[in-house]
Design a protein around this motif. Structure first.
Motif, short mmCIF file in Angstrom:
data_model
loop_
_atom_site.label_atom_id
_atom_site.label_comp_id
_atom_site.label_asym_id
_atom_site.label_seq_id
_atom_site.Cartn_x
_atom_site.Cartn_y
_atom_site.Cartn_z
N GLU A 1 0.81 -1.22 0.00
CA GLU A 1 0.00 0.00 0.00
C GLU A 1 0.85 1.27 0.00
OE1 GLU A 1 1.14 -0.32 4.24
OE2 GLU A 1 0.69 -1.73 2.64
N GLU A 2 0.28 2.31 -0.59
CA GLU A 2 0.80 3.67 -0.39
C GLU A 2 -0.16 4.33 0.59
OE1 GLU A 2 3.38 5.17 -1.74
OE2 GLU A 2 3.88 4.10 -3.59
N SER A 3 0.39 4.98 1.64
CA SER A 3 -0.49 5.58 2.65
C SER A 3 -0.59 7.09 2.46
CB SER A 3 0.05 5.30 4.06
OG SER A 3 -0.02 3.92 4.31
N PHE A 4 -1.81 7.60 2.62
CA PHE A 4 -2.07 9.04 2.51
C PHE A 4 -2.87 9.46 3.74
CE2 PHE A 4 -1.65 7.27 -1.67
CZ PHE A 4 -0.87 8.19 -2.36
N ALA A 5 -2.78 10.74 4.10
CA ALA A 5 -3.47 11.19 5.31
C ALA A 5 -4.09 12.55 5.13
CB ALA A 5 -2.47 11.23 6.47
N VAL A 6 -5.29 12.71 5.72
CA VAL A 6 -5.95 14.01 5.81
C VAL A 6 -6.25 14.23 7.29
CG1 VAL A 6 -7.89 15.42 5.03
CG2 VAL A 6 -7.04 13.57 3.57
N GLY A 7 -5.48 15.12 7.93
CA GLY A 7 -5.71 15.40 9.35
C GLY A 7 -4.56 14.93 10.23
N ALA A 8 -4.49 15.48 11.45
CA ALA A 8 -3.33 15.28 12.32
C ALA A 8 -3.16 13.85 12.82
CB ALA A 8 -3.40 16.25 13.50
N LEU A 9 -4.25 13.23 13.34
CA LEU A 9 -4.09 11.86 13.84
C LEU A 9 -3.89 10.89 12.68
CD1 LEU A 9 -3.96 10.16 16.44
CD2 LEU A 9 -6.33 9.53 16.04
N SER A 10 -4.58 11.15 11.56
CA SER A 10 -4.40 10.31 10.37
C SER A 10 -2.94 10.32 9.93
CB SER A 10 -5.29 10.80 9.23
OG SER A 10 -6.62 10.45 9.48
N ARG A 11 -2.32 11.49 10.03
CA ARG A 11 -0.92 11.60 9.63
C ARG A 11 -0.04 10.70 10.51
NH1 ARG A 11 -0.44 16.47 10.32
NH2 ARG A 11 -0.50 17.44 8.29
N ILE A 12 -0.34 10.71 11.81
CA ILE A 12 0.45 9.88 12.73
C ILE A 12 0.24 8.39 12.41
CG2 ILE A 12 0.67 9.16 15.16
CD1 ILE A 12 0.03 12.07 15.94
N VAL A 13 -1.03 8.00 12.19
CA VAL A 13 -1.32 6.59 11.90
C VAL A 13 -0.62 6.16 10.60
CG1 VAL A 13 -3.15 4.93 11.31
CG2 VAL A 13 -3.55 6.61 13.10
N ILE B 1 -4.06 16.16 0.94
CA ILE B 1 -3.98 14.70 1.08
C ILE B 1 -2.49 14.37 1.03
CG2 ILE B 1 -4.73 12.46 0.21
CD1 ILE B 1 -6.97 13.83 -1.30
N GLU B 2 -1.88 14.19 2.21
CA GLU B 2 -0.43 14.04 2.23
C GLU B 2 -0.01 12.59 2.04
OE1 GLU B 2 1.69 16.29 5.33
OE2 GLU B 2 -0.34 16.77 6.00
N HIS B 3 1.02 12.42 1.22
CA HIS B 3 1.56 11.08 1.02
C HIS B 3 2.55 10.80 2.15
CE1 HIS B 3 4.57 8.26 -0.96
NE2 HIS B 3 3.46 7.56 -0.81
N ASN C 1 7.09 12.28 -10.42
CA ASN C 1 5.66 12.21 -10.11
C ASN C 1 5.48 11.67 -8.71
OD1 ASN C 1 4.78 13.28 -12.43
ND2 ASN C 1 4.35 11.32 -13.45
N ARG C 2 4.88 12.48 -7.86
CA ARG C 2 4.61 11.97 -6.51
C ARG C 2 3.45 10.98 -6.59
NH1 ARG C 2 4.49 16.70 -2.79
NH2 ARG C 2 3.54 15.22 -1.35
N PRO C 3 3.44 9.98 -5.70
CA PRO C 3 2.31 9.03 -5.72
C PRO C 3 0.99 9.77 -5.50
CG PRO C 3 4.06 8.24 -4.27
CD PRO C 3 4.43 9.63 -4.67
N HIS C 4 -0.04 9.30 -6.18
CA HIS C 4 -1.37 9.92 -6.08
C HIS C 4 -2.34 8.85 -5.57
CE1 HIS C 4 -5.25 11.54 -7.38
NE2 HIS C 4 -4.66 12.71 -7.46
#
Length: 650
Positions: free
Chosen positions: A200-212, A560-562, A582-585
């Motif tokens: 998987e490539e992981s992406f996050a929207v929000g502070a706790l999501s970023r940590i996870v 939506i941070e990679h 190209n950054r992953p999308h």
């Protein structure tokens, strides 16, 4: 294979160690494990495998007579309340042989140490076996939605006043319980993705999501798995708290959402509800009989017709879903040669009731279609429920609020709400209760976004607080939600001071809610302000995220941070100044997994499914979350002060 079928198979696979050891054993489950079993196959599977009894794990749990062994099934690791309950059962001295099926800790004891601990708790001559489960215990609620019941209490923390910006917060800065929950989630997801063979490539929207997402990206077992796994997927974590209006709002014209919101919860369960089955019996319907007959429920994992009907409740508009209920019922009745009179036109609850009664005296027909009858009874009871007629009032009021917030400042909106807070003795059935009022407040503060602080706002909030405290203290009996929020289980210990403290803390959280999106560049608003030609409207954050993912022209979603781990990614970022990289999308892969951290609503699951079907028809989508939220359960999760105390149900 469709994602839904895959997840269903996986949820079954998680039970294999317990099924293999169930013969002539008593099986004791913690509440989240019971919930996963309930949606994934039911206790019948354990009994068919030879279990003598299946029960809830508690310190008082008694072991069935004649059971040679006890099999404990835990949703997580052996810690907290679960460990105390296992120890208490073994301490009774009757058990000489026990098996513990549990999830592994991200870091913790190996099986040998755990077995030693269990033997010590049993006393001299006891035999213990510990089995670490592969995939986590999932509750497959619908074709697109799977829950992790063990994490039902997980909610991203709200930003404190002047707290650190989201970039500065790492796992170490979180409170201990939340840290443990994040580690458990990362371990569960890695086990799940291993079973699916995902890279998987992981992406996050929000502070706790970023940590996870960062923890998952850097988790050693996950890095090893990604080296060899072949199936590519994007996982997008989204913080629930960025859009609480989506959890407390009454947007969806959706039957499943209404059933889950108005019927009482099944005891010990966070998701499923109780369906009153008295109509299928010859008993006179008085309240006394309600507790005699076991309640029905929505999860019917072994009944294809009922499962198909439940999917239509999740995916269709209410009117179409109710027509589906009638169609299924008519087909079942004709198959059993019951004298059914088909009628066209609008479906009424009375008409459905009259069809249900045809099955009443026919035991074979009852047995053949029991799952279907439970779902149709749930429909009838929901359509007749007083809270359902209120649903439309809520919806109309939320729409009005969206207009008003745009035209006037927050203080005047609060002043307009004030006369609607009524004490128990002044309320009619159409008025809002204290809990309903909290639902509205969360909606307003979530939708409005950042607000100007000042004397006027303080004064307006003070008036609302006073009215709320009075209304809470005037309740003849505090509801379960008010008990949790105030920490008082009866009127006797609910003082005016305790109510005031609870309401003050609620308003502190409401102010924090207005600031959750302040660091966002792209997703900083969930309201379309409206214009001369269009009304203001609610713009779900998840919809904005999905449109961004599905839009082929947007190459680099800002919010939506990679999340990556590893040298190559660092090099890419370093070199990208000089080279076109190209950054992953998140829209790159054939499988898209959306993980709502802190719970998801039925209408959001449907929205995700519909948007992907329209804009990326070749992509398969799965929604994972910690809970399926209703307006009241979202408010409780937000304001109950100890929502992350582990396994308090035990």
């Amino acid at each position: 294979m469709a994602g839904s079928e895959l997840l269903r198979r996986l949820s079954r696979r998680a039970w294999e160690p317990a099924l293999a050891r169930a013969h002539r054993a008593a099986v004791l489950l913690d509440a989240p494990a019971a919930e996963a079993l309930h949606w994934g196959g039911g206790a019948g599977e354990l009994l068919a495998a030879g279990a003598l009894a299946v029960g809830a794990l508690s310190a008082e749990a008694a072991v069935a007579a004649g059971a040679a062994r006890v099999v404990f099934v835990l949703s997580g690791a052996l810690r907290g309340g679960a460990a105390a309950a296992v120890r208490a059962v073994l301490g009774q001295g009757a058990v000489r042989h026990c098996v513990l099926v549990c999830g592994g800790e991200a870091e913790g004891d190996g099986t040998a140490e755990l077995e030693e601990t269990l033997r010590r708790w049993m006393g001299e001559g006891g035999h213990a076996e510990v089995v670490l489960r592969g995939p986590p215990l999932l509750a497959p609620v619908s074709a697109e939605l799977c829950l992790l019941p063990a994490l039902a209490a997980l909610l991203p923390p709200l930003p404190g006043p002047g707290g650190p910006g989201p970039a500065e917060v790492g796992l170490g800065a979180l409170p201990a319980e939340l840290r443990a929950a994040v580690r458990a989630l990362v371990g569960d997801l890695d086990a799940l993705f291993s079973a699916l063979g995902l890279r998987e490539e992981s992406f996050a929207v929000g502070a706790l999501s970023r940590i996870v997402a960062a923890e998952l990206a850097g988790y050693a077992p996950a890095r090893n798995r990604r080296r060899t796994a072949t199936n590519k997927a994007s996982v997008v974590f989204v913080d629930r708290t960025l859009d609480l209006a989506g959890a407390v709002g009454h947007h969806g014209d959706n039957l499943a959402e209404k059933i889950l919101s108005v019927l009482p919860k099944l005891p010990g369960h966070k998701t499923d509800v109780m369906v009153n089955m008295v109509e299928l019996t010859a008993l006179q319907t008085t309240d006394e009989t309600y507790s005699i007959i076991a309640p029905g429920c929505l999860a019917q994992p072994n009944d294809p017709a009922a499962k198909a009907l439940w999917e239509s409740f999740m995916n269709l508009k209410q009117k179409e879903a109710v027509m589906e209920a009638r169609r299924h019922l008519v087909e079942a009745a004709s198959r059993e040669n019951l004298p059914i009179k088909m009628s066209m036109g609008r479906v009424t609850p009375e008409q459905l009731s009259s069809y249900i009664k045809l099955f009443r005296n026919n035991l074979k027909a009852l047995e053949n279609h029991c799952g279907l009858l439970q779902l149709v009874l749930a429909t009838v009871q929901t359509l007749k429920h007083p809270q359902t007629s209120k649903w439309d009032n809520f919806l109309a009021f939320e729409r009005l609020l969206l207009q008003t917030i745009g035209e006037s400042e927050m203080p005047s909106v609060l002043n307009q709400l004030l006369p609607m807070i009524k004490s128990y003795n002044e309320r009619t059935k159409d008025d809002y209760t204290c809990e309903d009022f909290l639902v509205l407040l969360v909606y307003i503060y979530s939708v409005v976004g950042e607000i100007e602080s000042g004397k006027e706002l303080d004064a307006a909030e003070e008036e609302v607080k006073k009215a709320l405290v009075k209304a809470i203290c005037d309740e003849p009996e505090p509801s379960p939600m008010l008990q949790k929020i105030t920490g008082c289980d009866s009127l006797l210990n609910l003082t005016s001071q305790k109510a005031t403290d609870a309401v003050d803390s609620i308003f502190q959280s409401l102010r924090d809610i207005t600031r959750v999106r302040m660091h966002m560049k792209q997703f900083n608003s969930i309201r379309n302000p409206g214009s001369n030609t269009h009304q203001a409207s609610y713009k779900p954050l998840l919809k904005q995220v999905m449109e961004e993912i599905c839009n082929p022209d947007r190459l680099d979603p800002v919010d939506i941070e990679h999340m990556s781990s590893g040298l190559t990614d660092l090099l890419k970022t370093g070199f990208s100044m000089f080279m076109k990289v190209n950054r992953p999308h998140p829209g790159d892969h054939p499988l898209l997994i959306i993980f709502m951290v802190g719970g998801v609503s039925v209408s959001e699951v449907k929205m995700v499914k519909d948007l992907v079907a329209t804009h990326k028809p070749g992509t398969q989508v799965i929604v994972l979350s910690s809970a399926l939220l209703t307006p009241h359960s979202a408010v409780e999760l937000l304001f109950a002060p100890d929502h992350l105390q582990p396994d308090t149900d035990i």
